[in-house]
Scaffold this motif. Structure first.
Motif, PDB file in Angstrom:
ATOM      1  N   PHE A 113       7.607  18.464  -5.426  1.00  0.00           N
ATOM      2  CA  PHE A 113       7.364  17.279  -4.698  1.00  0.00           C
ATOM      3  C   PHE A 113       8.636  16.577  -4.548  1.00  0.00           C
ATOM      4  N   PHE A 114       9.318  16.509  -5.578  1.00  0.00           N
ATOM      5  CA  PHE A 114      10.565  15.573  -5.394  1.00  0.00           C
ATOM      6  C   PHE A 114      11.713  16.338  -4.412  1.00  0.00           C
ATOM      7  N   ASP A 115      11.570  17.804  -4.250  1.00  0.00           N
ATOM      8  CA  ASP A 115      12.466  18.646  -3.624  1.00  0.00           C
ATOM      9  C   ASP A 115      12.053  18.272  -2.048  1.00  0.00           C
ATOM     10  N   ASP A 116      10.882  17.881  -1.723  1.00  0.00           N
ATOM     11  CA  ASP A 116      10.219  17.492  -0.572  1.00  0.00           C
ATOM     12  C   ASP A 116      10.713  15.989  -0.082  1.00  0.00           C
ATOM     13  N   LEU A 117      10.543  15.047  -1.245  1.00  0.00           N
ATOM     14  CA  LEU A 117      10.869  13.712  -1.216  1.00  0.00           C
ATOM     15  C   LEU A 117      12.382  13.525  -1.234  1.00  0.00           C
ATOM     16  N   CYS A 118      13.171  13.743  -2.082  1.00  0.00           N
ATOM     17  CA  CYS A 118      14.298  13.466  -2.199  1.00  0.00           C
ATOM     18  C   CYS A 118      15.620  14.106  -1.992  1.00  0.00           C
ATOM     19  N   THR A 119      16.682  13.923  -1.526  1.00  0.00           N
ATOM     20  CA  THR A 119      17.710  14.536  -1.638  1.00  0.00           C
ATOM     21  C   THR A 119      18.143  15.119  -3.031  1.00  0.00           C
ATOM     22  N   VAL A 120      19.034  16.248  -3.052  1.00  0.00           N
ATOM     23  CA  VAL A 120      19.500  16.614  -4.325  1.00  0.00           C
ATOM     24  C   VAL A 120      20.090  15.451  -4.963  1.00  0.00           C
ATOM     25  N   GLY A 121      20.843  14.980  -4.342  1.00  0.00           N
ATOM     26  CA  GLY A 121      21.910  13.684  -5.044  1.00  0.00           C
ATOM     27  C   GLY A 121      20.853  12.575  -5.666  1.00  0.00           C
ATOM     28  N   GLU A 122      19.848  12.117  -4.898  1.00  0.00           N
ATOM     29  CA  GLU A 122      18.927  11.199  -5.114  1.00  0.00           C
ATOM     30  C   GLU A 122      18.312  11.488  -6.655  1.00  0.00           C
ATOM     31  N   VAL A 140       5.530  20.200 -14.478  1.00  0.00           N
ATOM     32  CA  VAL A 140       7.060  20.123 -14.176  1.00  0.00           C
ATOM     33  C   VAL A 140       7.201  20.727 -12.843  1.00  0.00           C
ATOM     34  N   GLU A 141       6.765  21.713 -12.737  1.00  0.00           N
ATOM     35  CA  GLU A 141       6.819  22.569 -11.503  1.00  0.00           C
ATOM     36  C   GLU A 141       6.317  21.924 -10.201  1.00  0.00           C
ATOM     37  N   GLU A 142       5.436  21.156 -10.362  1.00  0.00           N
ATOM     38  CA  GLU A 142       4.734  20.405  -9.259  1.00  0.00           C
ATOM     39  C   GLU A 142       5.793  19.218  -8.881  1.00  0.00           C
ATOM     40  N   CYS A 143       6.477  18.834  -9.954  1.00  0.00           N
ATOM     41  CA  CYS A 143       7.340  17.633  -9.847  1.00  0.00           C
ATOM     42  C   CYS A 143       8.652  18.055  -9.090  1.00  0.00           C
ATOM     43  N   TYR A 144       9.112  19.420  -9.427  1.00  0.00           N
ATOM     44  CA  TYR A 144      10.096  20.056  -8.658  1.00  0.00           C
ATOM     45  C   TYR A 144       9.663  19.935  -7.447  1.00  0.00           C
ATOM     46  N   ARG A 178       0.798  -1.086   0.142  1.00  0.00           N
ATOM     47  CA  ARG A 178      -0.056   0.127   0.184  1.00  0.00           C
ATOM     48  C   ARG A 178       0.749   1.260  -0.011  1.00  0.00           C
ATOM     49  N   VAL A 179       2.023   1.293   0.541  1.00  0.00           N
ATOM     50  CA  VAL A 179       2.756   2.389   0.727  1.00  0.00           C
ATOM     51  C   VAL A 179       3.420   2.742  -0.373  1.00  0.00           C
ATOM     52  N   LEU A 180       4.001   1.601  -1.271  1.00  0.00           N
ATOM     53  CA  LEU A 180       4.515   2.007  -2.540  1.00  0.00           C
ATOM     54  C   LEU A 180       3.553   2.302  -3.558  1.00  0.00           C
ATOM     55  N   ASP A 181       2.578   1.847  -3.478  1.00  0.00           N
ATOM     56  CA  ASP A 181       1.314   2.140  -4.344  1.00  0.00           C
ATOM     57  C   ASP A 181       1.016   3.789  -4.193  1.00  0.00           C
ATOM     58  N   GLN A 182       0.940   4.182  -2.791  1.00  0.00           N
ATOM     59  CA  GLN A 182       0.700   5.451  -2.510  1.00  0.00           C
ATOM     60  C   GLN A 182       1.613   6.424  -3.074  1.00  0.00           C
ATOM     61  N   LEU A 183       3.085   5.932  -3.180  1.00  0.00           N
ATOM     62  CA  LEU A 183       3.972   6.837  -3.556  1.00  0.00           C
ATOM     63  C   LEU A 183       3.781   7.001  -5.233  1.00  0.00           C
ATOM     64  N   PHE A 184       3.490   5.892  -5.799  1.00  0.00           N
ATOM     65  CA  PHE A 184       3.536   5.935  -7.314  1.00  0.00           C
ATOM     66  C   PHE A 184       2.196   6.644  -7.591  1.00  0.00           C
ATOM     67  N   GLU A 185       1.028   6.606  -6.864  1.00  0.00           N
ATOM     68  CA  GLU A 185      -0.158   7.172  -7.068  1.00  0.00           C
ATOM     69  C   GLU A 185       0.047   8.631  -6.840  1.00  0.00           C
ATOM     70  N   ALA A 186       1.025   8.929  -6.052  1.00  0.00           N
ATOM     71  CA  ALA A 186       1.140  10.459  -5.823  1.00  0.00           C
ATOM     72  C   ALA A 186       2.104  11.243  -6.998  1.00  0.00           C
ATOM     73  N   VAL A 187       2.909  10.448  -7.446  1.00  0.00           N
ATOM     74  CA  VAL A 187       3.431  10.798  -8.783  1.00  0.00           C
ATOM     75  C   VAL A 187       2.570  11.030  -9.747  1.00  0.00           C
ATOM     76  N   LEU A 188       1.762  10.237 -10.112  1.00  0.00           N
ATOM     77  CA  LEU A 188       0.958  10.044 -11.136  1.00  0.00           C
ATOM     78  C   LEU A 188      -0.042  11.239 -10.972  1.00  0.00           C
ATOM     79  N   CYS A 189      -0.275  11.930  -9.792  1.00  0.00           N
ATOM     80  CA  CYS A 189      -1.118  12.890  -9.419  1.00  0.00           C
ATOM     81  C   CYS A 189      -0.526  14.390  -9.842  1.00  0.00           C
ATOM     82  N   LEU A 190       0.815  14.456 -10.335  1.00  0.00           N
ATOM     83  CA  LEU A 190       1.455  15.583 -10.202  1.00  0.00           C
ATOM     84  C   LEU A 190       1.306  15.954 -11.848  1.00  0.00           C
ATOM     85  N   LYS A 191       0.837  17.248 -11.951  1.00  0.00           N
ATOM     86  CA  LYS A 191       0.501  17.845 -13.598  1.00  0.00           C
ATOM     87  C   LYS A 191       1.318  18.483 -14.139  1.00  0.00           C
TER      88      LYS A 191
END
Length: 116
Positions: free
Chosen positions: A30-39, A24-28, A9-22
């Protein structure tokens, strides 16, 4: 597929969250909050390596342009050859979108296909 072992369920939630992004700015954001710059850089680098391998670039060219190690290039190449086709799907869709954008910019929208 390797991720099947982690499917829950948790991994599905992550993938569903990515699919919700509409955008490129939203992606920036979300990924800024989710990952390190290196990741994020590593993920982007792998995608670029895959694109370059599909275009027939040599390991040396890829290493020079992306800074990826030969180990990373080899791993991506293995995924392209024997993986779950994720890179292929994404790269084909990106290429299709770029072609549509170019046609739209030049005013040649006569050949629109939404198959990808």
């Amino acid at each position: 597929m390797q991720l099947d072992k982690l499917r829950d369920r948790v991994l599905d939630q992550l993938f569903e969250a990515v699919l919700c992004l509409k955008t490129v700015e939203e992606c920036y954001r979300f990924f800024d909050d989710l990952c390190t710059v290196g990741e994020v850089r590593s993920l982007a680098q792998r995608l670029e390596v895959a694109r370059m391998l599909r275009e027939g670039c040599t390991y040396h060219q890829i290493e020079e342009e992306t800074g990826a190690s030969t180990a990373t290039i080899s791993r991506v190449k293995r995924c392209l050859q024997y993986g779950a086709d994720g890179y292929r799907v994404v790269l084909e869709r990106l290429q299709h979108r770029q072609e549509q954008d170019r046609r739209h910019q030049t005013g040649d929208d006569s050949d629109q296909h939404d198959g990808l």
